[in-house]
Design a protein around this motif. Structure first.
Motif, PDB file in Angstrom:
ATOM      1  N   SER A   1      13.774 -18.293 -27.538  1.00 47.72           N
ATOM      2  CA  SER A   1      14.984 -18.862 -26.926  1.00 47.72           C
ATOM      3  C   SER A   1      16.191 -18.238 -27.609  1.00 47.72           C
ATOM      4  CB  SER A   1      15.008 -20.385 -27.078  1.00 47.72           C
ATOM      5  OG  SER A   1      16.153 -20.924 -26.447  1.00 47.72           O
TER       6      SER A   1
ATOM      7  N   ARG B   1      19.499 -18.255 -26.972  1.00 48.21           N
ATOM      8  CA  ARG B   1      20.632 -19.155 -27.217  1.00 48.21           C
ATOM      9  C   ARG B   1      20.213 -20.465 -27.885  1.00 48.21           C
ATOM     10  NH1 ARG B   1      22.923 -19.547 -21.291  1.00 48.21           N
ATOM     11  NH2 ARG B   1      20.674 -19.688 -20.967  1.00 48.21           N
ATOM     12  N   GLY B   2      18.960 -20.856 -27.691  1.00 44.66           N
ATOM     13  CA  GLY B   2      18.467 -22.080 -28.316  1.00 44.66           C
ATOM     14  C   GLY B   2      19.078 -23.341 -27.772  1.00 44.66           C
ATOM     15  N   ILE B   3      19.542 -23.305 -26.520  1.00 46.56           N
ATOM     16  CA  ILE B   3      20.209 -24.486 -25.954  1.00 46.56           C
ATOM     17  C   ILE B   3      19.551 -24.986 -24.673  1.00 46.56           C
ATOM     18  CG2 ILE B   3      22.466 -23.896 -26.938  1.00 46.56           C
ATOM     19  CD1 ILE B   3      23.254 -22.747 -24.227  1.00 46.56           C
TER      20      ILE B   3
ATOM     21  N   ILE C   1      13.752 -27.162 -25.312  1.00 43.25           N
ATOM     22  CA  ILE C   1      13.842 -28.232 -26.314  1.00 43.25           C
ATOM     23  C   ILE C   1      12.860 -29.357 -26.001  1.00 43.25           C
ATOM     24  CG2 ILE C   1      15.353 -30.029 -27.261  1.00 43.25           C
ATOM     25  CD1 ILE C   1      17.698 -28.062 -26.855  1.00 43.25           C
TER      26      ILE C   1
ATOM     27  N   THR D   1      15.145 -16.749 -32.206  1.00 38.51           N
ATOM     28  CA  THR D   1      16.426 -17.131 -31.629  1.00 38.51           C
ATOM     29  C   THR D   1      17.581 -16.405 -32.313  1.00 38.51           C
ATOM     30  OG1 THR D   1      17.825 -19.038 -31.051  1.00 38.51           O
ATOM     31  CG2 THR D   1      16.769 -19.059 -33.221  1.00 38.51           C
TER      32      THR D   1
ATOM     33  N   ASN E   1      20.487 -18.280 -32.376  1.00 40.52           N
ATOM     34  CA  ASN E   1      21.324 -19.439 -32.670  1.00 40.52           C
ATOM     35  C   ASN E   1      20.732 -20.260 -33.825  1.00 40.52           C
ATOM     36  OD1 ASN E   1      23.020 -21.628 -32.675  1.00 40.52           O
ATOM     37  ND2 ASN E   1      22.504 -22.348 -30.613  1.00 40.52           N
TER      38      ASN E   1
ATOM     39  N   SER F   1      20.880 -24.110 -33.544  1.00 36.76           N
ATOM     40  CA  SER F   1      20.185 -24.737 -32.422  1.00 36.76           C
ATOM     41  C   SER F   1      19.455 -26.002 -32.861  1.00 36.76           C
ATOM     42  CB  SER F   1      19.184 -23.747 -31.820  1.00 36.76           C
ATOM     43  OG  SER F   1      18.277 -24.403 -30.950  1.00 36.76           O
ATOM     44  N   GLN F   2      19.370 -26.932 -31.942  1.00 31.83           N
ATOM     45  CA  GLN F   2      18.614 -28.167 -32.177  1.00 31.83           C
ATOM     46  C   GLN F   2      17.144 -27.855 -32.457  1.00 31.83           C
ATOM     47  OE1 GLN F   2      19.026 -30.971 -28.953  1.00 31.83           O
ATOM     48  NE2 GLN F   2      17.335 -32.252 -29.648  1.00 31.83           N
TER      49      GLN F   2
END
Length: 288
Positions: free
Chosen positions: A183, A185-187, A192, A212, A214, A217-218
């Motif tokens: 991912s 952008r990791g968004i 998720i 990733t 990012n 990222s969460q």
């Protein structure tokens, strides 16, 4: 592009540094024709944002509008030269430069994370099964690297080939397997949610790796290990150049790095695999 040759600009809106840059531009028009904005900024000793702010204050949307304005004030011959040469937005030059910059950053990032990468490779070679998770360009990147896995007799499955609500393969992930999440952008909410579900179902007995760009990222808090790569898309500014790149570029560099290191670390074993040898020879010699 419609440019009013009688257009007036308000130099009073500029500060001292910007006026000095304006004077520099009017005396060095060819530099704006021959070089991309990042190089002009570096040559003058300012950041790229300084140049973009300069354009904005004068009411120009991008460098081409500013160059055309300079051209109207310095003769039609200059404008014709710009239309014919158009070096500033030459796609071939610009795409090569941006890709090269991104590859250099990726190389440095991966060298810095060498221990994490060798840990991933060790898990790949020891895992019972490898599961990939990714959407869009990330999914394409996973398919790219999985092609090698199949030739090396490494069992690989793409988790999100099924609808989230009807997913059954995800329930097959057990201790001894690993999951690799792509991912950039990791968004993405889908990534998720899938990752959270895998974490819960496997009760923390399966190691999850994330690739990733990012680091905020969460996903970072969910997975067990992450590897940072460059986001080539951040190197594009459509206000300056009409360039379109694929996010896949960032993943391909990473994939090639992993493939190569995986082979080097297991060369004696992999070079005896017939399917792998035949696959490589077919690409090199272009024969089936």
């Amino acid at each position: 592009m419609n440019i009013d040759k009688d257009r007036k600009i308000n130099l009073g809106s500029l500060n001292k540094n910007q006026i000095e840059f304006y004077n520099f531009a009017t005396k060095n028009i060819n530099i704006f024709l021959e070089k991309p904005i990042p190089e002009i900024a570096k040559l003058y000793g300012v950041g790229v944002s300084f140049v973009y702010t300069f354009f904005k204050k004068l009411g120009f949307n991008n460098s081409r509008e500013f160059i055309f304005y300079l051209g109207f004030n310095n003769g039609e011959e200059f404008i014709q030269k710009m239309n014919n040469q158009n070096v500033d937005i030459n796609p071939n030059y610009a795409l090569h430069k941006i890709t090269k910059e991104s590859n250099i950053v990726n190389r440095l990032l991966l060298e810095k994370q060498f221990d994490k990468i060798t840990d991933l490779i060790n898990h790949i070679t020891k895992a019972n099964n490898i599961y990939g998770l990714g959407f869009g360009y990330s999914k394409l990147a996973i398919k790219d690297i999985s092609g090698l896995f199949t030739k090396l007799n490494i069992t690989f499955n793409l988790v999100n080939n099924e609808r989230y609500e009807d997913a059954t393969r995800i329930k097959e992930i057990t201790k001894g397997d690993i999951v690799i999440v792509y991912s950039l952008r990791g968004i993405d909410k889908n990534v998720i949610n899938w990752t959270k579900r895998i974490k819960k179902l496997t009760e923390n007995q399966v190691k999850i790796f994330l690739i990733t760009s990012n680091t905020k990222s969460q996903l970072i808090k969910i997975v067990d290990s992450y590897i940072e790569i460059d986001n080539i898309m951040k190197r594009i500014d459509i206000l300056d150049k009409d360039l379109l790149l694929s996010p896949l570029n960032s993943f391909i560099f990473f994939n090639n790095y992993i493939k190569t290191l995986l082979y080097i670390m297991n060369k004696e074993k992999y070079k005896t695999i017939k399917d792998f040898r035949e696959e490589m020879h077919s690409w090199i010699y272009e024969k089936n």
